[in-house]
Design an enzyme around this catalytic site. Sequence first.
Site, mmCIF file in Angstrom:
data_model
loop_
_atom_site.group_PDB
_atom_site.id
_atom_site.type_symbol
_atom_site.label_atom_id
_atom_site.label_comp_id
_atom_site.label_asym_id
_atom_site.label_seq_id
_atom_site.Cartn_x
_atom_site.Cartn_y
_atom_site.Cartn_z
ATOM 1 N N GLY A 17 43.283 25.706 45.318
ATOM 2 C CA GLY A 17 43.789 24.438 44.764
ATOM 3 C C GLY A 17 45.058 23.905 45.402
ATOM 4 N N ASP A 62 44.214 39.637 53.207
ATOM 5 C CA ASP A 62 44.573 40.022 51.846
ATOM 6 C C ASP A 62 46.092 40.191 51.831
ATOM 7 O OD1 ASP A 62 45.085 41.207 49.442
ATOM 8 O OD2 ASP A 62 43.706 42.895 49.697
ATOM 9 N N TYR A 156 50.892 38.573 34.366
ATOM 10 C CA TYR A 156 51.099 37.318 35.108
ATOM 11 C C TYR A 156 52.549 36.857 34.975
ATOM 12 C CZ TYR A 156 50.191 32.635 36.938
ATOM 13 O OH TYR A 156 50.223 31.484 37.702
ATOM 14 N N LYS A 160 55.345 36.559 37.960
ATOM 15 C CA LYS A 160 55.918 35.262 38.346
ATOM 16 C C LYS A 160 57.435 35.236 38.144
ATOM 17 C CE LYS A 160 52.193 33.402 39.881
ATOM 18 N NZ LYS A 160 52.082 33.067 41.324
#
Length: 278
Positions: A17, A62, A156, A160
């Site tokens: 995206g 990766d 997550y 972050k």
Amino acid sequence: VEHFSGRTAFVTGGAGGFGVEFARLFLAEGMNVVLADIEQDALDAAAARLGEQLRVRAVLCDTADRASLAKAADEAIAAFGRIHLVCNNAGVGGLSGGVEEISDPQWDWVMAINLMGVVHGISIFLPHMRAHGEGGWFLNTASMAGMLGQPQMGPYCASKAAVVGISESLYFELKGSNIGVTVLCPGFAKTGIARTDRLMPPALAAEAKASAAGAVRAAQVSHAVATGLEPSEVAARAFAGVRDGDLYVFTHPDMKPMIDHRMQRIAKAWDKAIAFKR
Ligand SMILES: NC(=O)c1ccc[n+]([C@@H]2O[C@H](COP(=O)([O-])OP(=O)(O)OC[C@H]3O[C@@H](n4cnc5c(N)ncnc54)[C@H](O)[C@@H]3O)[C@@H](O)[C@H]2O)c1
């Protein structure tokens, strides 16, 4: 950062995206772009969509694997000579679920990509940028999840927050040099992030159905992603931040009250620390 034309960007998660939209903007500026991604089909599709064959290269890698990213970096340098803008953007959502429910391998998987992928991107490209001396920039994709923890999203959010932390460390380390850093903290946007089960090792994907609260959170995230910002808007905002040399870039003004609330709680904790008497 003043000029971009003729320079080269290396974009991890370049098939997804935000990554494709970064690439589109950079090409429009006259830059070369290397798309680095773990998904071959998506890479091929992204490169075909961008269409500028001479100024686009796609490399499979990766980012969690230092040797794999180093090889991709070598390919990029072989193709275009010097890399100036590195977007450490590849990331995965991981499982939704409570902290006590998430397995160690699940934690390891998310941290390996979301944190160590960024660490690898910095430590591989920084010596190269210092050596060519033409100036450089890191655009690290964190998240609003790195600014405020959310329930059922422990790995997550932790990963972050770590990207914000490492970006701040790097900012101070690079002060006074011709290399800089921007950390992008978007809210929800319409990308493939809610479908990261597709990239999970099968043993980890099998965990996905285990948590009831996690399933509720996963459905909320899917909905928020589907109704979120266009990734092109997020990319445009990020690029404006790079141009201005900003450390932090935010994209969702409607989320500011959440951060204000957190700041107020922190300020109150400081007041207590100042007033504290044993
Ligand atoms: N979309 C959102 O709502 C949102 C919000 C905040 C932050 N982010 C962050 O934006 C970044 C980009 O994600 P997106 O939203 O465009 O999702 P996306 O899934 O569309 O794109 C992510 C891309 O990263 C690639 N990738 C994943 N693991 C990789 C690895 N180990 N090595 C190389 N490539 C890998 C995927 O194949 C994919 O093409 C991520 O770091 C994500 O955490 C997304």
